[in-house]
Design a protein around this motif. Structure first.
Motif, PDB file in Angstrom:
ATOM      1  N   UNK A 139       0.836  -1.105   0.002  1.00 20.74           N
ATOM      2  CA  UNK A 139       0.070   0.062  -0.062  1.00 20.74           C
ATOM      3  C   UNK A 139       0.801   1.371  -0.032  1.00 20.74           C
ATOM      4  N   UNK A 140       1.987   1.247   0.677  1.00 15.83           N
ATOM      5  CA  UNK A 140       2.879   2.280   0.723  1.00 15.83           C
ATOM      6  C   UNK A 140       3.560   2.743  -0.758  1.00 15.83           C
ATOM      7  N   UNK A 141       3.876   1.413  -1.595  1.00 17.26           N
ATOM      8  CA  UNK A 141       4.400   1.619  -2.646  1.00 17.26           C
ATOM      9  C   UNK A 141       3.365   2.173  -3.756  1.00 17.26           C
ATOM     10  N   UNK A 142       2.369   1.708  -3.580  1.00 10.82           N
ATOM     11  CA  UNK A 142       1.070   2.624  -4.521  1.00 10.82           C
ATOM     12  C   UNK A 142       0.879   3.991  -4.072  1.00 10.82           C
ATOM     13  N   UNK A 143       1.118   4.201  -2.704  1.00 11.32           N
ATOM     14  CA  UNK A 143       0.714   5.689  -2.360  1.00 11.32           C
ATOM     15  C   UNK A 143       2.053   6.686  -2.988  1.00 11.32           C
ATOM     16  N   UNK A 144       3.088   6.086  -2.825  1.00 19.12           N
ATOM     17  CA  UNK A 144       4.538   6.589  -3.347  1.00 19.12           C
ATOM     18  C   UNK A 144       4.131   7.004  -4.945  1.00 19.12           C
ATOM     19  N   UNK A 145       3.928   6.137  -5.440  1.00 20.17           N
ATOM     20  CA  UNK A 145       3.545   6.143  -7.059  1.00 20.17           C
ATOM     21  C   UNK A 145       2.648   7.076  -7.240  1.00 20.17           C
ATOM     22  N   UNK A 147       1.772   9.829  -5.558  1.00 14.35           N
ATOM     23  CA  UNK A 147       2.600  11.091  -5.022  1.00 14.35           C
ATOM     24  C   UNK A 147       3.273  11.510  -6.274  1.00 14.35           C
ATOM     25  N   UNK A 148       4.142  10.467  -6.977  1.00  8.91           N
ATOM     26  CA  UNK A 148       5.046  11.005  -7.795  1.00  8.91           C
ATOM     27  C   UNK A 148       4.283  11.308  -9.341  1.00  8.91           C
ATOM     28  N   UNK A 149       3.152  10.709  -9.443  1.00 10.09           N
ATOM     29  CA  UNK A 149       2.381  10.983 -10.712  1.00 10.09           C
ATOM     30  C   UNK A 149       1.613  12.297 -10.667  1.00 10.09           C
ATOM     31  N   UNK A 150       1.351  12.561  -9.393  1.00 17.35           N
ATOM     32  CA  UNK A 150       0.543  13.837  -9.276  1.00 17.35           C
ATOM     33  C   UNK A 150       1.154  15.024  -9.945  1.00 17.35           C
ATOM     34  N   UNK A 151       2.575  14.997  -9.823  1.00 18.43           N
ATOM     35  CA  UNK A 151       3.290  16.071 -10.526  1.00 18.43           C
ATOM     36  C   UNK A 151       3.042  16.268 -12.061  1.00 18.43           C
ATOM     37  N   UNK A 152       2.720  15.138 -12.748  1.00 22.05           N
ATOM     38  CA  UNK A 152       2.328  15.167 -14.201  1.00 22.05           C
ATOM     39  C   UNK A 152       1.001  16.061 -14.309  1.00 22.05           C
ATOM     40  N   UNK A 153       0.059  15.670 -13.535  1.00 24.94           N
ATOM     41  CA  UNK A 153      -1.144  16.361 -13.460  1.00 24.94           C
ATOM     42  C   UNK A 153      -1.330  17.888 -13.196  1.00 24.94           C
ATOM     43  N   UNK A 154      -0.335  18.205 -12.299  1.00 25.50           N
ATOM     44  CA  UNK A 154      -0.006  19.432 -12.123  1.00 25.50           C
ATOM     45  C   UNK A 154       1.056  20.172 -13.194  1.00 25.50           C
ATOM     46  N   UNK A 155       1.567  19.840 -13.908  1.00 26.30           N
ATOM     47  CA  UNK A 155       2.385  20.589 -15.078  1.00 26.30           C
ATOM     48  C   UNK A 155       2.064  20.175 -16.192  1.00 26.30           C
ATOM     49  N   UNK A 172       9.199  13.285 -11.248  1.00 33.01           N
ATOM     50  CA  UNK A 172       7.848  12.559 -10.835  1.00 33.01           C
ATOM     51  C   UNK A 172       8.192  11.072 -11.132  1.00 33.01           C
ATOM     52  N   UNK A 173       9.312  10.284 -11.600  1.00 30.55           N
ATOM     53  CA  UNK A 173       9.378   9.099 -11.771  1.00 30.55           C
ATOM     54  C   UNK A 173      10.278   8.376 -10.952  1.00 30.55           C
ATOM     55  N   UNK A 174      10.940   9.398 -10.071  1.00 27.89           N
ATOM     56  CA  UNK A 174      11.833   8.780  -9.175  1.00 27.89           C
ATOM     57  C   UNK A 174      11.169   7.934  -7.916  1.00 27.89           C
ATOM     58  N   UNK A 175      10.120   8.811  -7.613  1.00 26.51           N
ATOM     59  CA  UNK A 175       9.373   7.797  -6.215  1.00 26.51           C
ATOM     60  C   UNK A 175       8.893   6.795  -6.820  1.00 26.51           C
ATOM     61  N   UNK A 176       8.336   6.653  -7.855  1.00 26.64           N
ATOM     62  CA  UNK A 176       7.826   5.122  -8.293  1.00 26.64           C
ATOM     63  C   UNK A 176       8.850   4.197  -8.377  1.00 26.64           C
TER      64      UNK A 176
END
Length: 257
Positions: A139-145, A147-155, A172-176
């Motif tokens: 579940x933590x790995x899914x959450x981190x992924x 949070x990383x992909x959220x930057x794509x939606x912002x940019x 944004x690809x580093x946390x996944x």
């Protein structure tokens, strides 16, 4: 005799001595008058005839005195001032959480329930369950992924202040990647440490690299990251405690034999 002493001690110019000589004749030979006249001449003549070396020395002494004087902004803050400042920051942060949209606040707090419930249930029962610990890592790995992909939606939007450049999209690809590595570890402790690092990197990106996020979102990110990190560390601590208890029980069983 007095003009000679005056010339030697006060370095009075010759023209000035000629001007002050008639004043000595008018006052007579009274010692009291001479002493008062000497003090008066010293006040009048010293600013004109003082040696420049004395002025330099006095200025240097003043500078040295200034070096040993502590300025107000170098003084340490008192304990009350630091506590007041910390309480003010905490108060403003809690007030900014009230400004957050209700769906974002409730969904973020609800997403923290799996992190907190797993170590809490194992601590209450006093038993470590490897399956639950691994479920927390997943579940933590899914959450981190997320949070990383959220930057794509912002940019990606056209009116966004963040550009879709290599910095924003690449970071944004580093946390996944950290999350994937955490799932590859067989040990739960190593996976938890990897997820803690990924959460720290994602928080650094959202707080420092993208300052245009609203304040309520930054506070929410900090609170959520702290809860997730402490939950993962609590699970790792419970695993270490269970291993110590198992090793002690084995040693006792061997000693009884």
């Amino acid at each position: 005799m007095f003009p000679l002493i005056q010339r030697c001690c006060f370095h009075t110019p010759f023209k000035l001595q000629k001007l002050t000589a008639p004043r000595l004749l008018l006052y007579g030979k009274n010692k009291t008058t001479c002493s008062s006249l000497g003090l008066q001449l010293q006040r009048d003549v010293c600013p004109l005839s003082r040696s420049p070396h004395l002025n330099v020395a006095s200025i240097y002494a003043t500078k040295l005195q200034g070096l040993h004087t502590s300025l107000p902004f170098f003084k340490k803050k008192t304990l009350k001032e630091s506590e007041t400042k910390a309480s003010g920051v905490l108060k403003r942060s809690m007030e900014s959480l009230k400004d957050s949209p209700k769906p974002a606040l409730y969904l973020s707090l609800g997403g923290l329930i799996p992190f907190v419930s797993i170590p809490l249930s194992m601590a209450i029962q006093g038993t470590y369950y490897p399956e639950l610990a691994f479920a927390q890592i997943m579940y933590g790995a899914v959450t981190v992924s997320f949070l990383g992909g959220m930057r794509w939606g912002f940019a990606l939007p056209e009116n966004s202040p963040a550009k879709p450049d290599w910095l924003n999209l690449g970071n944004s690809t580093i946390p996944p990647l950290f999350a994937c590595q955490a799932l590859l570890f067989k040990d739960v402790t190593q996976g938890a440490v990897m997820l803690v690092m990924a959460l720290g990197i994602a928080l650094h990106y959202d707080i420092s690299l993208l300052p245009t996020y609203p304040r309520w979102f930054k506070v929410l990110r900090v609170v959520g990251t702290l809860v997730m990190v402490f939950s993962l560390l609590a699970t790792a601590a419970l695993k270490a405690i269970s291993e110590i208890e198992q090793s002690n029980s084995r040693n006792e069983w061997r000693s009884t034999k």
